[in-house]
Design an enzyme around this catalytic site. Structure first.
Site, PDB file in Angstrom:
ATOM      1  N   ALA A  84       0.498  -1.343  -0.072  1.00  0.00           N
ATOM      2  CA  ALA A  84      -0.147   0.022  -0.030  1.00  0.00           C
ATOM      3  C   ALA A  84       0.894   1.291  -0.028  1.00  0.00           C
ATOM      4  O   ALA A  84       0.249   2.384  -0.087  1.00  0.00           O
ATOM      5  CB  ALA A  84      -0.954   0.163   1.344  1.00  0.00           C
ATOM      6  N   ASP A 128      11.582   5.577   5.155  1.00  0.00           N
ATOM      7  CA  ASP A 128      10.808   4.567   5.961  1.00  0.00           C
ATOM      8  C   ASP A 128      11.139   4.217   7.220  1.00  0.00           C
ATOM      9  O   ASP A 128      10.626   4.329   8.015  1.00  0.00           O
ATOM     10  CB  ASP A 128      10.474   3.490   4.846  1.00  0.00           C
ATOM     11  CG  ASP A 128       9.893   4.010   3.636  1.00  0.00           C
ATOM     12  OD1 ASP A 128       9.687   5.159   3.471  1.00  0.00           O
ATOM     13  OD2 ASP A 128       9.726   3.087   2.514  1.00  0.00           O
TER      14      ASP A 128
END
Ligand code: GLA
Length: 376
Positions: free
Chosen positions: A120, A169
């Site tokens: 996602a 991230d």
């Protein structure tokens, strides 16, 4: 997430005495594909992530169980011990990268589960890496600082999973703070927490459920384009380059590389604009920059896809303040800045129109900005 299920499974497989650790996935308000260009990013950790039960086992072997897949894996710490299961490579990579940095770790037993939707663009893999980097550092007393824990996750991607990702991230997953976005300068690694509470607006994700696969994907090609252009400019990173400089070297690079670099240079400007706008509480400008990022990612960087472009158009037509593809691209979610009064209408329009066209409804998540890696 139901942590009791994780504990129960651990006890069934390995006995008692496990400790629980967790790390989140992330969102990114703006600043996409800028991290590996030495630029700025604007992420925040979310309330979805990975939880792991873990206990040292006194051997030099890892026994791991992925609860959501119902799969187990066993491996040692030598380079040749790389497991066959793709998910286990993240754990193995983290162990290897700690060892490479001189950390001493022992074998362990573990069960983990996650609720970051896979593919996602919300960094399920960084959540997994940070969970184990953080947990092993604590349990084995390695004394590694938080930036290095993030780099261990990043190096795992590079060396064991085939993605030449930037640091965003893993940084967000380790450093996340409840209620705050973070502006990180990926060249100096200086960062600032920005309390984010846009009165009258909601930040939400629309997950197209179209999966992207960064491994073996054009992600690495995008990075290579940027590096080629930086080299022609005589710079380490694209960061700091201007449109004029790009135009001056245009004949010496391919059209494709030129378009990629234009996007990155534009995105650097947009992140800084967004920071200024946030300081003024000007969310409409924030939203406009988000749209610009989207179309830059779609037309210049070419990491969007038909379904995501469609969702952004629906947002535009509903009068949503800002909307764009989030993360590496090639599928996943849009991130949307929506006025409270438009929220319900946008959700129902997006669901209805997407389902009519693509045969399934997208998933909607409200963004809850949460804490980073931690012991539970
Ligand atoms: C992926 C990578 C990050 C970053 C984003 C795009 O999530 O892991 O390092 O490059 O794509 O901004």
């Amino acid at each position: 997430m139901n942590t009791q299920l994780i504990v129960d499974k651990f006890e069934e497989l390995y006995g008692s005495g496990a400790e629980l650790f967790a790390s989140p996935g992330r969102i990114n308000l703006i600043g996409e594909h800028t991290d590996y260009n030495g630029g700025f990013v604007f992420p925040g950790a979310v309330d979805k992530g990975v939880v792991a039960a873990i206990r040292l086992n006194g051997t030099q072997k890892v026994r791991a169980f992925a609860l959501d897949l119902g799969e187990s894996s066993e491996f040692g710490f030598d380079e040749a011990d790389k497991p066959a299961e793709a998910w286990a490579c993240y754990l193995f990579g983290v162990c290897r990268e700690i060892l490479k940095r001189g950390g001493t770790i022992g074998g362990f037993d573990t069960v983990f589960s996650g609720d970051v939707p896979l593919g996602a663009g919300m960094s399920s893999s960084a959540a997994l890496e940070s969970t184990y980097a953080f947990a092993l550092n604590e349990l084995c007393g390695c004394g590694i600082d938080k930036f290095e824990l993030a780099r261990i996750g990043q190096a795992t991607e590079h060396n064991y999973c085939g993605v030449k990702c930037g640091i965003m991230d893993q940084f967000a997953s380790v450093f996340g703070k409840k209620g705050c976005l973070m502006r990180l300068d990926c060249r100096s690694m200086e960062f600032e927490y920005f309390p984010f509470d846009p009165k009258g607006y909601r930040l939400m994700l629309v997950n197209s459920r179209v999966k992207h696969e960064l491994v073996g994907s054009p992600y690495n090609d995008r990075r290579a384009s940027c590096e080629r252009v930086a080299k022609v400019l005589g710079q380490e990173f694209l960061r700091g380059a201007t449109m004029e400089q790009l135009d001056a070297i245009r004949d010496g690079i391919t059209d494709e590389d030129y378009r990629r670099a234009r996007y990155v240079v534009g995105e650097e400007r947009r992140v800084l604009d967004v920071c200024d706008a946030l300081r003024r509480g000007d969310y409409e400008t924030v939203g406009r920059r988000m749209y610009e990022t989207h179309w830059g990612m779609s037309q210049e960087y070419e990491v969007s896809c038909e379904e995501l472009d469609f969702l952004v158009r629906v947002a535009e037509e509903c009068g949503v303040s800002g909307s764009r593809i989030m993360g590496g691209g090639f599928g996943g979610c849009t991130i949307n800045l929506v006025k409270e009064e438009l929220y319900d209408r946008f959700v129902s329009e997006a669901k209805k129109r997407f389902a009519e066209k693509y045969g399934h409804e997208p998933q909607i998540y409200d963004v809850v900005i949460s804490d980073g890696a931690r012991r539970l």
